[in-house]
Design an enzyme around this catalytic site. Structure first.
Site, PDB file in Angstrom:
ATOM      1  N   LEU A  32       3.960   1.154  17.043  1.00 18.03           N
ATOM      2  CA  LEU A  32       3.634   0.263  18.157  1.00 18.03           C
ATOM      3  C   LEU A  32       4.755   0.173  19.173  1.00 18.03           C
ATOM      4  O   LEU A  32       4.498  -0.025  20.361  1.00 18.03           O
ATOM      5  CB  LEU A  32       3.322  -1.145  17.626  1.00 18.03           C
ATOM      6  N   GLY A  33       5.981   0.281  18.720  1.00 21.87           N
ATOM      7  CA  GLY A  33       7.096   0.157  19.649  1.00 21.87           C
ATOM      8  C   GLY A  33       8.417   0.266  18.923  1.00 21.87           C
ATOM      9  O   GLY A  33       8.489   0.328  17.688  1.00 21.87           O
ATOM     10  N   GLY A  41      12.673  -1.149  19.290  1.00 22.51           N
ATOM     11  CA  GLY A  41      13.645  -1.998  19.966  1.00 22.51           C
ATOM     12  C   GLY A  41      15.021  -1.843  19.373  1.00 22.51           C
ATOM     13  O   GLY A  41      15.286  -0.942  18.564  1.00 22.51           O
ATOM     14  N   GLY A  42      15.918  -2.757  19.769  1.00 24.56           N
ATOM     15  CA  GLY A  42      17.295  -2.660  19.329  1.00 24.56           C
ATOM     16  C   GLY A  42      17.475  -2.846  17.844  1.00 24.56           C
ATOM     17  O   GLY A  42      18.467  -2.383  17.275  1.00 24.56           O
ATOM     18  N   MET A  43      16.530  -3.530  17.185  1.00 25.55           N
ATOM     19  CA  MET A  43      16.669  -3.809  15.765  1.00 25.55           C
ATOM     20  C   MET A  43      15.886  -2.860  14.868  1.00 25.55           C
ATOM     21  O   MET A  43      16.107  -2.838  13.665  1.00 25.55           O
ATOM     22  CB  MET A  43      16.237  -5.247  15.470  1.00 25.55           C
ATOM     23  N   VAL A  93       8.567  -0.843  15.094  1.00 24.06           N
ATOM     24  CA  VAL A  93       7.412  -1.642  14.678  1.00 24.06           C
ATOM     25  C   VAL A  93       6.196  -0.741  14.526  1.00 24.06           C
ATOM     26  O   VAL A  93       5.916   0.094  15.393  1.00 24.06           O
ATOM     27  CB  VAL A  93       7.098  -2.752  15.705  1.00 24.06           C
ATOM     28  N   LYS A 134       7.891  -4.276  10.773  1.00 24.00           N
ATOM     29  CA  LYS A 134       9.102  -3.865  11.478  1.00 24.00           C
ATOM     30  C   LYS A 134      10.109  -3.338  10.480  1.00 24.00           C
ATOM     31  O   LYS A 134      10.539  -4.050   9.564  1.00 24.00           O
ATOM     32  CB  LYS A 134       9.702  -5.040  12.247  1.00 24.00           C
ATOM     33  N   ASP A 165      16.601 -14.467  20.368  1.00 17.53           N
ATOM     34  CA  ASP A 165      16.226 -13.312  21.199  1.00 17.53           C
ATOM     35  C   ASP A 165      14.907 -13.587  21.931  1.00 17.53           C
ATOM     36  O   ASP A 165      14.041 -12.719  22.006  1.00 17.53           O
ATOM     37  CB  ASP A 165      16.104 -12.056  20.331  1.00 17.53           C
TER      38      ASP A 165
END
Length: 481
Positions: free
Chosen positions: A16-17, A19-21, A24, A38, A131
């Site tokens: 799905l995507g 990010g920095g962590m 997902v 995630k 965040d």
């Protein structure tokens, strides 16, 4: 055929995507329910302090109530990588919507109330989000939902607070104390709330854009730029953006000020948001929808925000105007020109001719057939269920094939002259239909459900619809794509 990748007991469906962590994925749990999983960065799990705190912090996140949030369902380790599982919430994120046009009127206020409500629930569980930014607010059909709370807190286990803070996302939404790498409290989230609401109402971050050092310097030293922000929310945003954490309101005080009464329960605030929120949609040529909810598929249909009531002595949410509903219907009609329209949510709920009140499970439901749209021999049915009674029943796993089925797989449509009623399509063991969320169905809450069928005769212009628990609807019109 290659077997689907599994993480713990979960089967990954698609990415799905990122990010920095971490990354997902849309996934299925052992019962076949859709969830968002995630997978944290591999280097984090290699840190002893991170592993030590992971269980404690993720358990705290699981205690956060579901009001205006995507609840954390599970957390664990798989092959040395930490993962967190949350409820899957459908809808575009705030940044994707505001990049087209700022929110106005009732939707801006609903966003402000909804995000404050989520923060109240998060803070009540002893968690600080850390965040809060536009990409972490999803605009579901029932209102905003805050995601990724507690994730940044886990990153702090490495001790590199300032470095992690910079990598987590847009610096414009950090509080001054977080930008300086200091200890953060719930007041830090309130500052982020002010920046987020200012962005939603003006289309720009209140401390501008640019390089990380430049933006952080403005966050710490400059006054926010709020010109153009609705004057009914601007004073509260100014208070939230105070450089001194001690002078900022709490999440509960934000809710009370916006709704105009003291000590509003988070459940009542959530209901107020859902009753006044007008769903939004992205153009069909925009892929950045970031779905994260039980109904997979493209964005929800368009809606036009209602205006504020002029001269009201106190701020409060108001129902969507008829103009907004008409705009939503027009927008949905235009969207049907695209391929496979039944995969897309239908019009905003509220077709009077297709609304029944049904007594079941000890309470009363108001059930609306929103749309039945056909293309060829396939059709997409959408309906809305609202609890208008006094009890709060469980409807989870009461519309599926068995006690372990949380979908609406046993609803059916009955065309004239057809012996076997079509049920929702099953693809590779999974129903192309909505999943009913778990938990109690509270008074005033509503669900928007859907299902895709095949085998509908091309000449059938009206059908009966059997919603099982919610009764039989006769002579429902079939719309052509």
């Amino acid at each position: 055929m290659e077997s689907p990748q599994r993480v713990g007991p979960y089967t990954l469906v698609k990415k799905l995507g990122e990010g920095g962590m971490g990354v997902v994925h849309l996934a299925h749990d052992p019962a076949g329910r859709q969830v968002a999983l995630k997978m944290m960065r591999a280097d984090l799990a290699g840190q002893e302090e991170f592993r030590r705190r992971f269980g404690k912090e993720s358990e705290a996140a699981r205690r956060v109530a579901r009001f205006c949030t995507a609840p954390v369902l599970d957390a664990g380790f798989h092959d040395g990588i930490a993962y967190i599982v949350t409820e899957y919430v459908e809808g575009p994120d705030l940044s994707a919507v505001v990049s087209r046009a700022p929110l106005t009127g009732a939707n801006l206020e609903a966003l402000a109330v909804g995000v404050a409500t989520a923060l109240a629930a998060i803070h009540a569980a002893g968690v600080v989000h850390r965040d809060l930014k536009p990409s972490n607010v999803l605009l579901s059909p029932l209102g905003p939902r805050v995601i990724d709370f507690g994730i940044a807190q886990l990153a702090d286990a490495s001790g590199a607070v300032a470095t992690v803070a910079r990598s987590m996302g847009t610096p414009a939404y950090m509080s001054p104390e977080q930008a300086r790498g200091e200890h953060v409290t719930p007041a830090s989230d309130i500052f982020s709330w002010g920046s987020l609401v200012a962005y939603a109402g003006t289309g720009r971050p209140p401390f501008g854009t640019g390089g990380v050092p430049e933006v952080i310097y403005r966050v710490i030293n400059h006054a926010p730029r709020l010109d153009g922000l609705d004057e009914r929310v601007r004073p509260l945003v100014e208070r939230a953006l105070d450089k001194d954490p001690a002078r900022r309101p709490t999440a509960q005080q934000l809710i009370d000020a916006l709704l105009g009464r003291a000590q509003v329960p988070v459940a009542a605030a959530t209901q107020a948001v859902s009753e006044t929120w007008t769903p939004v949609v992205l153009p069909l040529n925009r892929p950045e929808v970031r779905p994260s909810g039980p109904q997979a598929g493209p964005p929800v249909p368009a809606g036009t925000s209602a205006t504020w009531q002029q001269g009201a002595p106190r701020r409060r949410l108001w129902p969507v105007l008829v103009v907004g509903v008409l705009a939503a219907v027009v927008g949905a009609a235009a969207a049907l020109v695209a391929v496979r329209p039944w995969e897309r949510p239908g019009p905003v709920p509220g077709t009077p001719e297709a609304t029944h009140k049904v007594d079941a499970l000890g309470t009363t439901f108001e059930v609306t057939i929103d749309s039945l749209v056909r293309q060829g021999k396939a059709a997409r049915l959408q309906w809305t269920v609202k609890n208008v009674g006094k009890e709060e029943p469980l409807i989870y796993r009461k519309l599926g094939r068995n006690a372990n089925d949380s979908t609406v797989s046993q609803v059916s449509i009955v065309p004239p002259g057809v012996g076997d009623a079509p049920y929702p399509v099953i693809d590779e063991g999974h129903c192309r239909c909505a999943t009913v969320p778990g938990g109690f169905f509270h008074q005033g809450e509503q669900l928007q459900l859907w299902a895709v069928f095949e085998g509908l005769p091309e000449d059938a212009d009206h059908v009966d619809v059997n919603l099982r628990l919610f009764g039989l609807f006769r002579h429902v019109a079939v719309e052509e794509a």
